[in-house]
Design an enzyme around this catalytic site. Structure first.
Site, PDB file in Angstrom:
ATOM      1  N   MET A 342       0.674  -1.416   0.427  1.00 51.07           N
ATOM      2  CA  MET A 342       0.115  -0.368   0.029  1.00 51.07           C
ATOM      3  C   MET A 342       1.205   0.869   0.432  1.00 51.07           C
ATOM      4  O   MET A 342       0.778   2.595  -0.508  1.00 51.07           O
ATOM      5  CB  MET A 342      -0.668  -0.036   1.147  1.00 51.07           C
ATOM      6  N   ASP A 361      10.772   3.467   4.709  1.00 47.68           N
ATOM      7  CA  ASP A 361      10.835   2.424   4.668  1.00 47.68           C
ATOM      8  C   ASP A 361      11.876   1.593   6.232  1.00 47.68           C
ATOM      9  O   ASP A 361      12.973   1.893   5.406  1.00 47.68           O
ATOM     10  CB  ASP A 361      10.367   1.178   4.216  1.00 47.68           C
ATOM     11  N   GLU A 416      -0.385  -4.142   9.907  1.00 49.11           N
ATOM     12  CA  GLU A 416      -1.239  -4.168  10.724  1.00 49.11           C
ATOM     13  C   GLU A 416      -0.893  -4.184  11.761  1.00 49.11           C
ATOM     14  O   GLU A 416      -1.455  -5.724  12.270  1.00 49.11           O
ATOM     15  CB  GLU A 416      -2.182  -4.836   9.826  1.00 49.11           C
ATOM     16  N   LYS A 421       2.055   0.213  15.375  1.00 50.48           N
ATOM     17  CA  LYS A 421       1.976   2.019  14.922  1.00 50.48           C
ATOM     18  C   LYS A 421       2.081   2.457  16.149  1.00 50.48           C
ATOM     19  O   LYS A 421       2.404   3.800  15.960  1.00 50.48           O
ATOM     20  CB  LYS A 421       0.347   2.311  14.579  1.00 50.48           C
ATOM     21  N   SER A 443      -6.450  -0.838   8.071  1.00 50.53           N
ATOM     22  CA  SER A 443      -7.727  -0.945   7.739  1.00 50.53           C
ATOM     23  C   SER A 443      -8.906  -1.542   9.115  1.00 50.53           C
ATOM     24  O   SER A 443     -10.362  -1.617   8.107  1.00 50.53           O
ATOM     25  CB  SER A 443      -8.050  -2.313   6.627  1.00 50.53           C
ATOM     26  N   HIS A 464      -7.998   6.278   4.033  1.00 54.97           N
ATOM     27  CA  HIS A 464      -8.062   4.140   3.850  1.00 54.97           C
ATOM     28  C   HIS A 464      -8.375   4.600   1.903  1.00 54.97           C
ATOM     29  O   HIS A 464      -8.853   4.661   2.066  1.00 54.97           O
ATOM     30  CB  HIS A 464      -9.763   3.500   4.580  1.00 54.97           C
ATOM     31  N   ASN A 467      -7.255  -1.328  -2.238  1.00 54.46           N
ATOM     32  CA  ASN A 467      -5.968  -1.680  -3.402  1.00 54.46           C
ATOM     33  C   ASN A 467      -6.689  -2.023  -4.581  1.00 54.46           C
ATOM     34  O   ASN A 467      -7.887  -2.780  -4.865  1.00 54.46           O
ATOM     35  CB  ASN A 467      -4.967  -3.260  -2.646  1.00 54.46           C
ATOM     36  N   GLU A 476     -11.547   6.883   1.338  1.00 51.19           N
ATOM     37  CA  GLU A 476     -12.580   6.314   2.961  1.00 51.19           C
ATOM     38  C   GLU A 476     -11.424   7.555   4.149  1.00 51.19           C
ATOM     39  O   GLU A 476     -10.464   7.230   4.612  1.00 51.19           O
ATOM     40  CB  GLU A 476     -13.055   5.005   4.167  1.00 51.19           C
ATOM     41  N   ASN A 514     -15.321  -2.682   3.783  1.00 55.11           N
ATOM     42  CA  ASN A 514     -15.046  -3.488   4.096  1.00 55.11           C
ATOM     43  C   ASN A 514     -16.200  -4.357   5.085  1.00 55.11           C
ATOM     44  O   ASN A 514     -16.306  -5.495   4.113  1.00 55.11           O
ATOM     45  CB  ASN A 514     -13.635  -3.827   5.088  1.00 55.11           C
TER      46      ASN A 514
HETATM   47  P1  NAI Z   1       2.815  -4.733   3.510  1.00 58.54           P
HETATM   48  O1  NAI Z   1       3.552  -5.522   4.740  1.00 58.54           O
HETATM   49  O2  NAI Z   1       2.884  -5.091   2.498  1.00 58.54           O
HETATM   50  O3  NAI Z   1       4.058  -3.377   4.241  1.00 58.54           O
HETATM   51  C1  NAI Z   1       4.972  -2.802   5.412  1.00 58.54           C
HETATM   52  C2  NAI Z   1       5.975  -2.014   5.182  1.00 58.54           C
HETATM   53  O4  NAI Z   1       5.764  -1.535   6.106  1.00 58.54           O
HETATM   54  C3  NAI Z   1       6.867  -3.269   4.832  1.00 58.54           C
HETATM   55  O5  NAI Z   1       7.935  -2.601   4.008  1.00 58.54           O
HETATM   56  C4  NAI Z   1       7.844  -2.848   6.492  1.00 58.54           C
HETATM   57  O6  NAI Z   1       9.202  -3.028   5.823  1.00 58.54           O
HETATM   58  C5  NAI Z   1       7.820  -1.353   6.603  1.00 58.54           C
HETATM   59  N1  NAI Z   1       7.596  -1.083   8.290  1.00 58.54           N
HETATM   60  C6  NAI Z   1       7.259  -2.007   9.399  1.00 58.54           C
HETATM   61  N2  NAI Z   1       6.995  -1.004   9.638  1.00 58.54           N
HETATM   62  C7  NAI Z   1       7.580  -0.102   9.661  1.00 58.54           C
HETATM   63  C8  NAI Z   1       8.372   0.707  10.691  1.00 58.54           C
HETATM   64  N3  NAI Z   1       8.044   1.405  11.715  1.00 58.54           N
HETATM   65  N4  NAI Z   1       9.256   2.076   9.811  1.00 58.54           N
HETATM   66  C9  NAI Z   1       9.608   1.929   8.235  1.00 58.54           C
HETATM   67  N5  NAI Z   1       8.916   1.098   7.646  1.00 58.54           N
HETATM   68  C10 NAI Z   1       7.528  -0.117   8.935  1.00 58.54           C
HETATM   69  O7  NAI Z   1       1.553  -4.456   4.543  1.00 58.54           O
HETATM   70  P2  NAI Z   1       0.555  -3.207   3.146  1.00 58.54           P
HETATM   71  O8  NAI Z   1      -0.080  -4.426   2.909  1.00 58.54           O
HETATM   72  O9  NAI Z   1       1.430  -2.478   2.367  1.00 58.54           O
HETATM   73  O10 NAI Z   1      -0.244  -2.846   4.400  1.00 58.54           O
HETATM   74  C11 NAI Z   1       0.159  -1.385   5.123  1.00 58.54           C
HETATM   75  C12 NAI Z   1      -0.746  -1.106   5.919  1.00 58.54           C
HETATM   76  O11 NAI Z   1      -2.176  -0.988   5.425  1.00 58.54           O
HETATM   77  C13 NAI Z   1      -1.333  -2.243   6.980  1.00 58.54           C
HETATM   78  O12 NAI Z   1      -2.010  -1.440   8.080  1.00 58.54           O
HETATM   79  C14 NAI Z   1      -2.922  -2.471   6.007  1.00 58.54           C
HETATM   80  O13 NAI Z   1      -3.919  -2.306   7.059  1.00 58.54           O
HETATM   81  C15 NAI Z   1      -3.196  -0.982   5.101  1.00 58.54           C
HETATM   82  N6  NAI Z   1      -3.903  -1.187   3.956  1.00 58.54           N
HETATM   83  C16 NAI Z   1      -4.123  -2.545   2.891  1.00 58.54           C
HETATM   84  C17 NAI Z   1      -4.568  -2.938   2.500  1.00 58.54           C
HETATM   85  C18 NAI Z   1      -3.826  -4.692   1.253  1.00 58.54           C
HETATM   86  O14 NAI Z   1      -4.878  -4.532   0.187  1.00 58.54           O
HETATM   87  N7  NAI Z   1      -2.916  -4.937   1.546  1.00 58.54           N
HETATM   88  C19 NAI Z   1      -5.873  -2.528   2.121  1.00 58.54           C
HETATM   89  C20 NAI Z   1      -5.583  -1.082   2.463  1.00 58.54           C
HETATM   90  C21 NAI Z   1      -4.639  -0.781   3.495  1.00 58.54           C
END
Ligand code: NAI
Length: 702
Positions: A342, A361, A416, A421, A443, A464, A467, A476, A514
């Site tokens: 995301m 990141d 998540e 967070k 989410s 929000h 994807n 949202e 959702n």
């Molecule tokens: P992901 O697991 O693909 O990516 C998370 C990234 O955050 C990783 O690259 C990780 O290295 C990085 N990270 C973790 N802790 C960190 C920190 N303290 N500082 C810097 N970087 C850090 O996760 P994804 O799927 O992108 O989800 C991210 C957020 O978006 C979550 O809150 C999720 O619930 C939300 N979300 C996800 C959707 C999806 O379809 N995947 C849709 C809508 C929201």
């Protein structure tokens, strides 16, 4: 040394003033919405400037005045007429869609369309050269007006957009557009433009012959004058392009076009493209009949339920866009934390939309992947290397988080996980500007919990995204009871800045999208577990008008993600999780990403299941649909969104709910609330608690 601004001003003084700002001379006839000015060379400069509006649209009053002006021009024929716009935003956006809403009936609709046709015919018949001088958008009726002119000259700026988007409203061009475009550019290009509704840049329009010249802004008036004084030969399609309109070719091409359209939209749900192809095929050789049929067809379509629903969706979109209007708020720099699926795509999208972006990141490889994906996005969307490079320059990997202190907006998109967070927010807050927006892309975690980590918990808002970010228009805007209202408004303004649709929702589990999607997906899983083939379930949803079947959608989202959202929601709202879903996740069959979920995937495509002798319940579609509708009613009842229009907007743009049905609440109301409620009760009596009647149904009638 002169500053850049000074030298630009100087340049402006020596060049012709912009067409938008051209001052009127003494020789001017003033109307309400038009300005007619004749210069010393006897050229009539006719400017459209709809009164008390920021955009020109062809309302009845604007057209009536144009008709009178044409009368004046016929009386004292100038050497040429140049039609342009005085609005900064562009030429003419199209017909006035408000006038489509309360049409008395077919007779009134036909009269309205024929009036437009007659005026454009009159323009076309003027006995002097006519030139449309176009900047910004030139759409729908505006494009048809330009087509009625002998020549078209457009600004070659990136902001110029020429198109006939009527199909998006469930109709097709009605002011002679279907009659004038195919002879001008040939049937394939004309049909592509009218069937897709896509807007073209000036360069693309020049390439296919829609316009005669694409010139820089500063040369527009000069170019118009040249054409007016020494008119070149009028262009129209020749050679093989002209041949595509031939009587013998049309039936073959029409069959091909219908097949192409059928891949995207059925005739039952979207009749307009089929009607347009039919008129061209049958009447192209007889211009008069074609005009009559064009008017008859549009007047029939505009009163139909598809067009009326799509017009409603257009206004719903406009309404949420207005939520993002905040004075003096122009975010320029966004810092995204978390470069995963995301965060990476959010960062790339923001850079594509012109913002300066720093992406942080903790993992270097993630940042490398972000840049690679962004490159792909820029290539696809921007095409020109110069623009791609500029977008890449705006996107900066920032592992240390230097961007935090400068950013106008910080978007958190890490794992998540509450602790992760909260820890991040504690570190972030003291480094951020006090006036910067702090947004989370969570989410499922309530904002109330996340904001506990902040010294100022009122500043946290949810943005929000969905994807895939580049395709999903909705965001949202999530607020808890303590989220500052100004913060939520600025979040909506930020969403508009990056060309997304903001829908405000409360910070309750699953928010809106959702929450309503999950019961629908779970019912699909239950049906599949009962032995109904996945393909049969998906086909039923497609037939209703969903863009993708629920089983295919679950596989695409990822069954592990579906399971985790379903668990979260069932803890809050009750309901069982189908064992079939848990089994698949435990077996590592997570959907598209593992090559196998409910379907098996080959080259990303689902392999269809056998459907012979399948047990298919007669109420299959109702079972899927009413799980979703009932949850929508609950969300409205619990005020997850402020009203039914916002709910319809959120569900259409967040789930793809059949737009031609105008949104779930509109669908319930247009079928009759009492009838729909009775169906819900019948499903409850047959299948039990998961169809429990929401307490919100009664309020729908009020
Ligand atoms: P992901 O697991 O693909 O990516 C998370 C990234 O955050 C990783 O690259 C990780 O290295 C990085 N990270 C973790 N802790 C960190 C920190 N303290 N500082 C810097 N970087 C850090 O996760 P994804 O799927 O992108 O989800 C991210 C957020 O978006 C979550 O809150 C999720 O619930 C939300 N979300 C996800 C959707 C999806 O379809 N995947 C849709 C809508 C929201």
């Amino acid at each position: 040394m002169a500053t850049r601004q000074e030298s630009t001003n100087k340049q402006m003084e020596t060049e012709k003033p912009s067409i938008v700002l051209e001052p009127a001379t003494n020789n001017t006839s003033c109307y309400q919405h038009w300005f007619l000015e004749r210069d010393d060379d006897h050229i009539a400069w006719l400017a459209c400037d709809k009164k008390e509006a920021s955009t020109n649209v062809l309302s009845a009053a604007v057209l009536e005045e144009l008709d009178n002006i044409l009368g004046e021009l016929e009386q004292t024929l100038p050497k040429a007429v140049v039609i342009y716009s005085r609005k900064k935003k562009g030429f003419i956006a199209g017909a006035d869609i408000n006038e489509f809403l309360n049409l008395g009936g077919q007779k009134e609709a036909t009269a309205m369309i024929q009036r437009g046709q007659r005026i454009f015919d009159r323009l076309e018949a003027l006995k002097c050269p006519t030139i449309a001088l176009i900047h910004g958008f030139c759409l729908g009726g505006g494009m048809e007006l330009a087509l009625a002119c002998r020549y078209r000259i457009a600004d070659d700026d990136a902001g110029t957009k020429l198109g006939l988007p009527e199909v998006k409203l469930g109709i097709h061009p009605g002011f002679g557009g279907t009659v004038r475009l195919p002879p001008l550019v040939g049937a394939p290009a004309a049909m592509d433009m009218m069937l897709s509704g896509r807007a073209l840049s000036a360069r693309a329009a020049k390439k296919i012959g829609v316009i005669d010249y694409a010139v820089p802004s500063r040369q527009l008036r000069f170019a118009a004058k040249e054409v007016a004084l020494t008119p070149p030969k009028v262009k129209k399609a020749c050679g093989w392009k002209a041949w595509t309109n031939n009587r013998l070719v049309r039936p073959l091409l029409a069959t091909y076009l219908e097949k192409q359209v059928a891949k995207k939209a059925t005739k039952e749900h979207y009749p307009a493209p089929y009607a347009m192809i039919g008129i061209w095929k049958k009447y192209f050789d007889d211009r008069e009949s074609m005009l009559v049929e064009e008017a008859a067809s549009v007047s029939r379509l505009v009163l139909g339920s598809t067009a009326q629903s799509l017009i409603r969706v257009f206004f719903l979109q406009e309404a949420v866009k207005s939520l993002g209007r905040v004075k003096n708020y122009t975010p320029q720099h966004v810092h995204v934390i978390g470069g995963g699926v995301m965060g990476g795509d959010i960062a790339a999208w923001c850079a594509l939309r012109g913002l300066t972006v720093t992406i942080q990141d903790k993992n270097r490889e993630s940042l490398a992947r972000v840049m690679k994906r962004a490159n792909g996005l820029f290539k696809k969307k921007l095409k020109q290397p110069r623009l791609m490079q500029a977008a890449l320059d705006r996107l900066m990997p920032d592992i240390e988080g230097y961007g935090i202190a400068k950013a106008d907006v910080v978007v958190e998109a890490i794992f998540e996980n509450v602790e992760a967070k909260q820890t991040l927010f504690k570190e972030l807050e003291p480094r951020m500007r006090k006036d910067a927006l702090l947004a989370t892309n969570t989410s499922s975690i309530p904002l109330q919990i996340l904001s506990e980590a902040l010294a100022n918990p009122t500043r946290l808002v949810g943005l929000h995204f969905f994807n895939p970010v580049a395709q999903m228009q909705l965001i949202e805007i999530v607020s808890s009871e303590i989220t500052d209202k100004n913060v939520a408004q600025r979040a909506a303004a930020f969403a508009r800045k990056i060309d997304r649709l903001p829908v405000p929702v409360t910070s309750t589990h699953g928010f809106l999208v959702n929450r309503v999607l999950m019961p629908y997906l779970m019912e699909a899983v239950i049906l599949e577990a009962e032995g109904v083939p996945a393909d049969t379930i998906d086909k039923a949803a497609l037939k209703f008008g969903m863009p993708m079947g629920p089983i295919h959608l679950a596989d695409t989202v990822g069954l592990d993600i579906c399971l985790s959202v379903a668990k979260n929601l069932s803890e809050q709202f009750g309901g069982e999780i189908p064992k079939r879903l848990t089994d698949l996740v435990e077996a590592g069959q997570l959907g598209v990403k593992t090559g196998k979920g409910f379907y098996e995937y080959k080259k990303g495509k689902p392999q269809k299941t056998a459907t012979e002798n399948a047990n298919v319940p007669a109420d299959l579609t109702d079972r899927l649909l009413f799980r979703l509708l009932n949850e929508c009613v609950s969300c409205l009842h619990e005020k997850v969104v402020a009203d039914a229009d916002l709910l319809d907007t959120g569900v259409i743009f967040g789930t793809g709910f059949a737009p031609f049905r105008g949104g779930p609440v509109n669908y319930i109301k247009s079928n009759g609330v009492a009838k729909m409620k009775a169906k819900q009760i019948a499903l409850y009596e047959k299948y039990g608690d998961r169809f429990n009647l929401s307490p919100g149904w009664d309020a729908l009638d009020r």
